[in-house]
Design a protein around this motif. Structure first.
Motif, PDB file in Angstrom:
ATOM      1  N   ASP A 139     -14.093  -2.030  -8.724  1.00  0.00           N
ATOM      2  CA  ASP A 139     -13.493  -1.147  -7.506  1.00  0.00           C
ATOM      3  C   ASP A 139     -12.600  -2.262  -6.627  1.00  0.00           C
ATOM      4  O   ASP A 139     -13.264  -3.354  -6.465  1.00  0.00           O
ATOM      5  N   GLN A 199       1.063  -0.677  -6.329  1.00  0.00           N
ATOM      6  CA  GLN A 199      -0.108  -1.042  -5.963  1.00  0.00           C
ATOM      7  C   GLN A 199      -1.042   0.221  -6.561  1.00  0.00           C
ATOM      8  O   GLN A 199      -2.028   0.064  -7.009  1.00  0.00           O
ATOM      9  N   GLN A 236      -2.866  -6.676   0.424  1.00  0.00           N
ATOM     10  CA  GLN A 236      -1.673  -5.632   0.213  1.00  0.00           C
ATOM     11  C   GLN A 236      -1.070  -5.540   1.494  1.00  0.00           C
ATOM     12  O   GLN A 236      -0.477  -4.298   1.545  1.00  0.00           O
ATOM     13  N   LYS A 248       0.794  -1.092  -0.072  1.00  0.00           N
ATOM     14  CA  LYS A 248       0.173  -0.097  -0.066  1.00  0.00           C
ATOM     15  C   LYS A 248       0.766   1.373  -0.065  1.00  0.00           C
ATOM     16  O   LYS A 248       1.749   1.195   0.842  1.00  0.00           O
ATOM     17  N   GLU A 258      -4.179  -0.324  -8.846  1.00  0.00           N
ATOM     18  CA  GLU A 258      -5.733   0.110  -8.402  1.00  0.00           C
ATOM     19  C   GLU A 258      -6.024   1.113  -9.365  1.00  0.00           C
ATOM     20  O   GLU A 258      -7.495   0.998  -9.882  1.00  0.00           O
ATOM     21  N   GLU A 303     -11.191  -9.425  -3.375  1.00  0.00           N
ATOM     22  CA  GLU A 303     -10.464  -9.580  -2.047  1.00  0.00           C
ATOM     23  C   GLU A 303      -9.028  -9.246  -2.430  1.00  0.00           C
ATOM     24  O   GLU A 303      -8.207  -9.706  -2.931  1.00  0.00           O
ATOM     25  N   LEU A 304      -8.717  -7.758  -2.026  1.00  0.00           N
ATOM     26  CA  LEU A 304      -7.358  -7.220  -2.221  1.00  0.00           C
ATOM     27  C   LEU A 304      -6.641  -7.696  -1.037  1.00  0.00           C
ATOM     28  O   LEU A 304      -6.933  -6.992   0.138  1.00  0.00           O
ATOM     29  N   HIS A 332     -11.593  -2.302  -3.860  1.00  0.00           N
ATOM     30  CA  HIS A 332     -11.973  -2.541  -2.323  1.00  0.00           C
ATOM     31  C   HIS A 332     -13.401  -3.137  -2.273  1.00  0.00           C
ATOM     32  O   HIS A 332     -13.711  -3.579  -1.226  1.00  0.00           O
ATOM     33  N   GLN A 333     -14.180  -3.601  -3.335  1.00  0.00           N
ATOM     34  CA  GLN A 333     -15.567  -3.930  -3.169  1.00  0.00           C
ATOM     35  C   GLN A 333     -15.598  -5.157  -4.279  1.00  0.00           C
ATOM     36  O   GLN A 333     -16.322  -6.098  -3.871  1.00  0.00           O
TER      37      GLN A 333
END
Length: 333
Positions: free
Chosen positions: A162, A149, A171, A144, A153, A168-169, A164-165
Motif C-alpha cells: 500500500d 506516479q 510525491q 501526483k 503505485e 513514506e511516499l 500510502h500506508q
C-alpha cells in the motif's frame, strides 16, 4: 544553321536550368516548420531522435524543432495555448484536458512508447531484491497525477504494498528536481528515467534494482498529440510527421543498440555512447519502444484502469474520442 542550332540548344538549356531552380525554390517554400514540446529529454524517446538525426523529418519536408518542457501539465499548456504544434507526453494528459471541457481537445495520433520508462533505484546496493523490501522505506516518487506516479503505485499494489500506508511516499517534488533531490539525500528509493538512472549507478549514487516497465504491461505511456483543430486544418503536416516517426520506429527495430546509440549521440553530447547503448538495449529488451504509431483500444483501456486504480480518472473516455488511428493506419499501408 549550326549557330541557330547552338542558340536553340542554349535556350533550351537555360529554360531547363530556370525550371529546376523554380522547382527547387518551390520545394523550399513547402517546408513546414513544426514545433514540438517533449515532456522530458530522455533516451526513452529514441525513435524521435532517430527521426531528427537520420533526416526522416526532412525527407517529409518538415523542419522540426523540439523543446523540452518538463512536466505534463506544462507541456499540455504549451500545446493548448498554441505555443507548439505537437506535444510528446503521456496520454493521461489528454484525458485531463478533455475532462475540463476543452473546446479544442488534444488528440493522440501517434504512439512512441508502449511501457513505463522508469526504473526503481536504491540508494544502497541490494542483493536479491524483492519488492517487499520497500516496506518501511522512504520512496521518492513522481508527480501526483502523472503517468510515472500512477504506474508506480499500480506496480506497488501489484506486489502487495500500500503506497500510502506501507512506506513514506514523497510525491510533491517537481519533475525536474526529483533526481537532484535524491542525489542530495532524500529517500531510500527513487523512480527515475534513463539515462539518469544509469548515470547514478555509474557514479555510485544509486543502483537500479527493478523496472516499472516490465511490471506494468503495455500502456500508451508517451504519445504525440495535437489539437483537434490541427488534425482537421493541418492533416497533411500530421501525416508527414507520423510517416517520419514510423520510419524511425522501424529503423530502431531493425538496428543494433550500438548503431542506434551512435545515431542519437548528438542529442546527448554529455553522455558516453556506451552508456547510451546500454540504455537503448535495456529499453529494447523490455519492448518499451513502440514498433508502429498505432495506439490501440486495449492499451487505451489499460491506461484508464491504471488511472482509475490511482484514483485519478475523471471519467471513462471512449478510445475513439481522443485517439485517431486513421493517419497511422494509412501511413503503415
Amino acid at each position: 544553321m549550326k549557330k541557330r542550332w547552338l542558340k536553340g540548344s542554349f535556350s533550351v538549356f537555360f529554360i531547363l536550368i530556370l525550371m529546376f531552380s523554380m522547382a527547387a525554390c518551390s520545394s523550399k517554400d513547402k517546408v513546414l516548420k513544426v514545433k514540438v514540446a517533449e515532456v522530458t529529454h530522455s533516451i526513452f524517446y529514441t525513435p524521435q531522435y532517430v527521426a531528427l538525426e537520420k533526416g526522416f523529418f526532412e525527407d517529409e519536408g518538415l523542419d522540426v524543432e523540439v523543446t523540452t518542457v518538463p512536466g505534463g501539465d506544462k507541456t499540455m499548456t504549451a500545446l493548448i495555448s498554441g505555443g507548439v504544434d505537437i506535444a510528446l507526453v503521456g496520454s493521461e494528459t489528454s484525458i485531463y484536458v478533455y475532462a475540463q471541457e476543452a473546446n479544442d481537445p488534444a488528440i493522440n495520433f501517434a504512439q512512441l512508447t508502449q511501457t513505463d520508462g522508469t526504473f526503481l533505484v536504491s540508494r544502497e546496493k541490494v542483493d536479491n531484491f524483492s519488492w517487499d523490501q520497500l516496506k518501511g522505506s522512504t520512496f521518492l516518487g513522481q508527480r501526483k497525477g502523472g503517468m510515472p506516479q500512477m504506474v508506480g503505485e499500480f506496480v506497488l499494489k501489484k506486489h502487495g504494498i500500500d503506497p500510502h500506508q506501507d512506506l513514506e511516499l514523497i510525491q510533491n517534488v517537481d519533475f525536474a528536481n526529483i533526481a537532484p533531490a535524491f542525489s542530495s539525500g532524500t529517500g531510500d528509493y527513487v523512480q527515475l528515467f534513463e539515462p539518469t538512472a544509469s548515470v547514478f549507478e555509474q557514479e555510485g549514487k544509486g543502483y537500479i534494482v527493478a523496472s516499472f516497465g516490465k511490471e506494468s504491461g503495455h500502456v500508451p505511456y508517451t504519445t504525440f498529440m495535437t489539437k483537434q483543430s490541427t488534425m482537421k486544418d493541418n492533416s497533411e503536416m500530421v501525416e508527414k510527421f507520423t510517416k517520419a516517426i514510423y520510419k524511425a520506429q522501424q529503423w530502431v527495430e531493425e538496428n543494433s543498440a550500438q548503431d542506434i546509440a551512435k545515431a542519437i549521440k548528438p542529442q546527448f553530447p554529455d553522455t558516453d555512447v556506451e552508456l547510451i547503448a546500454t540504455v537503448v538495449e535495456r529499453y529494447k529488451s523490455q519492448g518499451s519502444f513502440a514498433t508502429d504509431p498505432i495506439l490501440d483500444e486495449e492499451e487505451w483501456n489499460n491506461l484508464q484502469n491504471i488511472m482509475d486504480e490511482a484514483g485519478e480518472l475523471p471519467s471513462q473516455i471512449d478510445h475513439s474520442t481522443l485517439v485517431n488511428t486513421k493517419i497511422a493506419e494509412g501511413v503503415m499501408k
